[in-house]
Design a protein around this motif. Structure first.
Motif, PDB file in Angstrom:
ATOM      1  N   LYS A 162      -8.415   4.147  -0.655  1.00  0.00           N
ATOM      2  CA  LYS A 162      -8.371   3.004  -1.573  1.00  0.00           C
ATOM      3  C   LYS A 162      -9.803   2.640  -1.948  1.00  0.00           C
ATOM      4  O   LYS A 162     -10.610   2.269  -1.093  1.00  0.00           O
TER       5      LYS A 162
ATOM      6  N   ASP B  84       0.837  -1.200   0.000  1.00  0.00           N
ATOM      7  CA  ASP B  84       0.000   0.000   0.000  1.00  0.00           C
ATOM      8  C   ASP B  84       0.874   1.254   0.000  1.00  0.00           C
ATOM      9  O   ASP B  84       0.620   2.213  -0.746  1.00  0.00           O
TER      10      ASP B  84
ATOM     11  N   GLU C 246      -8.354   1.279   4.569  1.00  0.00           N
ATOM     12  CA  GLU C 246      -8.347   1.777   3.197  1.00  0.00           C
ATOM     13  C   GLU C 246      -8.203   3.292   3.125  1.00  0.00           C
ATOM     14  O   GLU C 246      -8.567   3.912   2.120  1.00  0.00           O
TER      15      GLU C 246
END
Length: 205
Positions: A116, A8, A81
């Motif tokens: 995300k 990530d 996220e």
């Protein structure tokens, strides 16, 4: 889990680097991919939706506006996220000023709200933090005579870039975050709230 977090962070750093490369070389189609559709951009001379920022940047690029960016150190906090990324940067602009061609360099950080969505990281909000700047004539033998009253209208942390941009027709915002003070503390609070699940990425300036 550790590998996923590392992946990530790599993806987020890549978005940050692509922002600079594609914006500065005028690759507008790919530049649009680093943002989410509802993203917000703040700069000294622009505050608004990222889509509008792309269009005004394109227009400036086509008429010869010379603004470039350099990146330095990077840190990123990821929670699920969402993420907050901070990247050291220098904004470089060349333009005429009081009859003299000058370079201005403004150092600070990009403070980015990321999310995300559908497996893709994108910028939801970009807020630069301005730390210090300077102005130099391109020809060392030349000297631009500045209007002290006009210069001192602007915060010390981006005073010279604001002076240059305002003298070249840009409407410069006066209360953007610097290294210290209420504006940057508010931004940090908004970043923490974003990571904690806030429905909005703060209150963009």
């Amino acid at each position: 889990m550790v590998n996923e977090l590392a992946d990530d962070k790599v993806a987020i750093r890549e978005r940050v680097e692509n922002w600079v490369l594609w914006r500065d070389d005028g690759d507008w189609e790919r530049f649009a991919t680093v943002w989410h559709p509802d993203a917000w951009m703040t700069a000294t001379w622009f505050q608004g939706p990222a889509g509008d920022f792309i269009e005004v940047s394109r227009a400036g690029f086509e008429r010869g506006v010379n603004i470039l960016h350099l990146l330095g150190g990077f840190t990123c906090e990821v929670v699920g996220e969402r993420a907050i990324a901070q990247t050291k940067m220098t904004i470089l602009q060349r333009a005429p000023l009081e009859g003299v061609l000058v370079d201005v360099a403004c150092t600070g950080r990009f403070y980015d709200f990321f999310e995300k969505r559908a497996g893709r990281w994108g910028i939801v909000r970009r807020q630069p933090i301005y730390e210090k700047d300077r102005l130099d004539p391109v020809d060392p033998a030349a000297a631009a005579k500045l209007d002290a009253g006009w210069l001192w209208r602007f915060r010390e942390c981006y005073r010279h870039v604001a002076y240059l941009q305002s003298r070249n027709g840009f409407n410069v915002k006066l209360d953007l975050p610097g290294l210290r003070g209420p504006a940057v503390e508010k931004l940090y609070t908004e970043g923490k709230a974003w990571l904690a699940g806030s429905p909005r990425p703060g209150e963009p300036l």
